[in-house]
Design an enzyme around this catalytic site. Structure first.
Site, PDB file in Angstrom:
ATOM      1  CG  LEU A   1      -3.762 110.299  50.852  1.00  0.00           C
ATOM      2  CD1 LEU A   1      -4.871 110.666  51.833  1.00  0.00           C
ATOM      3  CD2 LEU A   1      -4.217 109.147  49.946  1.00  0.00           C
TER       4      LEU A   1
ATOM      5  CE1 TYR B   1       5.200 118.267  60.597  1.00  0.00           C
ATOM      6  CE2 TYR B   1       4.184 116.355  61.600  1.00  0.00           C
ATOM      7  CZ  TYR B   1       5.001 116.918  60.637  1.00  0.00           C
ATOM      8  OH  TYR B   1       5.624 116.104  59.709  1.00  0.00           O
TER       9      TYR B   1
ATOM     10  NE  ARG C   1     -12.236 113.226  53.532  1.00  0.00           N
ATOM     11  CZ  ARG C   1     -12.022 114.510  53.260  1.00  0.00           C
ATOM     12  NH1 ARG C   1     -11.042 115.175  53.847  1.00  0.00           N
ATOM     13  NH2 ARG C   1     -12.795 115.138  52.393  1.00  0.00           N
TER      14      ARG C   1
ATOM     15  CE  LYS D   1      -4.835 116.674  58.977  1.00  0.00           C
ATOM     16  NZ  LYS D   1      -5.784 117.529  58.231  1.00  0.00           N
TER      17      LYS D   1
ATOM     18  CB  ILE E   1       2.319 108.348  58.012  1.00  0.00           C
ATOM     19  CG1 ILE E   1       3.404 109.111  57.193  1.00  0.00           C
ATOM     20  CG2 ILE E   1       2.965 107.227  58.807  1.00  0.00           C
ATOM     21  CD1 ILE E   1       4.379 109.907  58.076  1.00  0.00           C
TER      22      ILE E   1
ATOM     23  CG  ASN F   1      -7.018 107.443  54.644  1.00  0.00           C
ATOM     24  OD1 ASN F   1      -7.600 107.351  53.549  1.00  0.00           O
ATOM     25  ND2 ASN F   1      -6.728 108.609  55.182  1.00  0.00           N
TER      26      ASN F   1
HETATM   27  N1  LIG Z   1       8.930 114.398  57.322  1.00  0.00           N
HETATM   28  C1  LIG Z   1       8.404 115.406  56.676  1.00  0.00           C
HETATM   29  O1  LIG Z   1       9.085 116.366  56.250  1.00  0.00           O
HETATM   30  C2  LIG Z   1       6.931 115.399  56.412  1.00  0.00           C
HETATM   31  C3  LIG Z   1       6.381 116.265  55.444  1.00  0.00           C
HETATM   32  C4  LIG Z   1       4.995 116.214  55.211  1.00  0.00           C
HETATM   33  C5  LIG Z   1       4.211 115.321  55.922  1.00  0.00           C
HETATM   34  N2  LIG Z   1       4.760 114.519  56.886  1.00  0.00           N
HETATM   35  C6  LIG Z   1       3.925 113.580  57.687  1.00  0.00           C
HETATM   36  O2  LIG Z   1       3.111 112.821  56.794  1.00  0.00           O
HETATM   37  C7  LIG Z   1       1.747 112.995  57.117  1.00  0.00           C
HETATM   38  C8  LIG Z   1       0.859 112.879  55.880  1.00  0.00           C
HETATM   39  O3  LIG Z   1       1.213 113.836  54.910  1.00  0.00           O
HETATM   40  P1  LIG Z   1       0.320 115.149  54.616  1.00  0.00           P
HETATM   41  O4  LIG Z   1      -0.487 115.481  55.787  1.00  0.00           O
HETATM   42  O5  LIG Z   1       1.279 116.143  54.070  1.00  0.00           O
HETATM   43  O6  LIG Z   1      -0.581 114.749  53.380  1.00  0.00           O
HETATM   44  P2  LIG Z   1      -1.491 113.490  52.964  1.00  0.00           P
HETATM   45  O7  LIG Z   1      -1.641 112.534  54.076  1.00  0.00           O
HETATM   46  O8  LIG Z   1      -0.988 113.039  51.656  1.00  0.00           O
HETATM   47  O9  LIG Z   1      -2.893 114.236  52.718  1.00  0.00           O
HETATM   48  C9  LIG Z   1      -3.585 114.834  53.756  1.00  0.00           C
HETATM   49  C10 LIG Z   1      -4.769 115.588  53.159  1.00  0.00           C
HETATM   50  O10 LIG Z   1      -5.651 114.675  52.521  1.00  0.00           O
HETATM   51  C11 LIG Z   1      -6.948 114.726  53.119  1.00  0.00           C
HETATM   52  N3  LIG Z   1      -7.408 113.328  53.217  1.00  0.00           N
HETATM   53  C12 LIG Z   1      -6.912 112.343  54.001  1.00  0.00           C
HETATM   54  N4  LIG Z   1      -7.528 111.178  53.789  1.00  0.00           N
HETATM   55  C13 LIG Z   1      -8.447 111.422  52.827  1.00  0.00           C
HETATM   56  C14 LIG Z   1      -9.417 110.610  52.179  1.00  0.00           C
HETATM   57  N5  LIG Z   1      -9.531 109.307  52.453  1.00  0.00           N
HETATM   58  N6  LIG Z   1     -10.228 111.193  51.247  1.00  0.00           N
HETATM   59  C15 LIG Z   1     -10.104 112.511  50.953  1.00  0.00           C
HETATM   60  N7  LIG Z   1      -9.206 113.329  51.518  1.00  0.00           N
HETATM   61  C16 LIG Z   1      -8.382 112.785  52.456  1.00  0.00           C
HETATM   62  C17 LIG Z   1      -6.753 115.392  54.474  1.00  0.00           C
HETATM   63  O11 LIG Z   1      -7.869 116.171  54.827  1.00  0.00           O
HETATM   64  P3  LIG Z   1      -8.767 115.850  56.145  1.00  0.00           P
HETATM   65  O12 LIG Z   1      -7.841 115.873  57.336  1.00  0.00           O
HETATM   66  O13 LIG Z   1      -9.754 116.973  56.135  1.00  0.00           O
HETATM   67  O14 LIG Z   1      -9.368 114.507  55.907  1.00  0.00           O
HETATM   68  C18 LIG Z   1      -5.565 116.323  54.197  1.00  0.00           C
HETATM   69  O15 LIG Z   1      -6.011 117.522  53.600  1.00  0.00           O
HETATM   70  C19 LIG Z   1       1.734 114.386  57.767  1.00  0.00           C
HETATM   71  O16 LIG Z   1       0.528 114.624  58.445  1.00  0.00           O
HETATM   72  C20 LIG Z   1       2.954 114.302  58.620  1.00  0.00           C
HETATM   73  O17 LIG Z   1       2.707 113.529  59.792  1.00  0.00           O
HETATM   74  C21 LIG Z   1       6.109 114.527  57.120  1.00  0.00           C
END
Ligand SMILES: NC(=O)c1ccc[n+]([C@@H]2O[C@H](COP(=O)([O-])OP(=O)(O)OC[C@H]3O[C@@H](n4cnc5c(N)ncnc54)[C@H](OP(=O)(O)O)[C@@H]3O)[C@@H](O)[C@H]2O)c1
Length: 284
Positions: free
Chosen positions: A201, A52, A248, A242, A240, A252
């Protein structure tokens, strides 16, 4: 903090993801403040990776940990991941040392292979074994392994006769990505491998889904909270999400208290049908 070997695989049902943090220097103080706020309100599980922002997200965690206080390190559960290209025996050790250095966190609670690559699983596992012995990691696991890969991984683990076993497989899991329910989730349960749901999400898209918005309205919560509560309906799954927006981040975390009822779950199943088994699970 959950004691190693206890039946709860993680100290919290909701952790904080950090993908896309640390990308822009202009956002650094805002992101550190967001993470500091998360720790202040009770987040204890943090997920990151050397990938990251090329270590940038780990540096953001490092900034927040300074404010949190080194003396309280043991209250946290920090997860990071080694890139497949670095996952040789020596490469895993070096990568882990660098992650710990960037965060200033002394050790990792869980270290994952980010996804399978060119290095043999036995080599990665030998690196993890060394890290365990040196106390630099408390547990190890994998991410993005499908069932065949996980079986290969476990064969490699067993061939080395390691004292520790694979703690978790971190996987893409949300209402619109349910493939793991078909074989992988039952297989992991049978092998005591915990599941950590990433992108719960749907990378943010689910917060606008009409059904989740509607269900949220009926309950007086947000669509994001419905999406997270859906992941947590399985008692052994943690999520988890983000966010760098304090409101938010709070919302969450609060989703961990929300229980969806059977009628709500049935409406979600209708909009996002579960995968159907093509062969009996006993054959897995
Ligand atoms: N192992 C892997 O290959 C892998 C792959 C992907 C992700 N991950 C891990 O999983 C974590 C989470 O996944 P992700 O970041 O892909 O996606 P996610 O958590 O599903 O979604 C994050 C997005 O949603 C927004 N958001 C978060 N809470 C919100 C709420 N309550 N209301 C409205 N919008 C909201 C965030 O924007 P804002 O920040 O602007 O609120 C961001 O744009 C990652 O950060 C990473 O640590 C791991």
């Amino acid at each position: 903090m959950t004691a190693p070997g206890s039946s709860t695989p993680f100290p919290a049902r909701i952790g904080l993801g950090t993908w896309e943090m640390g990308v822009s220097a202009a956002q650094r103080s805002r992101e550190i403040a967001a993470l500091t706020h998360a720790l202040d309100i009770g987040y204890r599980l943090l997920d990151t990776a050397e990938m990251y922002a090329d270590g940038g997200a780990e540096r953001i965690i490092g900034g927040a940990l300074q404010a949190f206080g080194a003396a309280r390190r043991a209250q946290l559960y920090i997860v990071s991941k080694v890139l497949p290209g670095n996952a040789s025996r020596r490469g895993s050790v070096r990568a882990c040392e660098a992650s710990i250095d960037r965060m200033g966190c002394d050790y990792l609670d869980l270290y994952l292979l980010h996804w399978p690559g060119r290095h043999a699983f036995t080599e990665t596992l030998r690196g993890f074994e060394q890290l365990l012995r040196r106390g630099l990691i408390r547990r190890f696991g994998v991410s993005n392994l499908d069932i065949d890969e996980l079986q290969d991984w476990l064969r490699a683990q067993n061939s080395l006769g390691l004292a520790a076993t694979t703690h978790c497989n971190q996987l893409y899991y949300c209402t619109e990505v349910r493939g793991i329910e078909f074989q992988l989730l039952p297989y992991q349960r049978a092998h005591a491998i915990a599941t950590m749901a990433y992108s719960p999400l749907g990378r943010g898209a689910l917060v606008r889904h009409p059904l989740l918005v509607q269900l949220g309205r009926e309950r007086g919560v947000s669509a994001a909270q419905i999406a997270l509560a859906w992941c947590l309906r399985e008692p052994d799954v943690v999520a988890i999400p983000k966010s760098v927006v304090p409101a938010r981040i709070e919302e969450n975390l609060a989703a961990a208290q929300l229980r969806l009822d059977p009628a709500e779950l049935a409406r979600i199943d209708q909009a996002f049908p579960p995968p159907r088994a093509k062969r009996p699970l006993e054959m897995v």
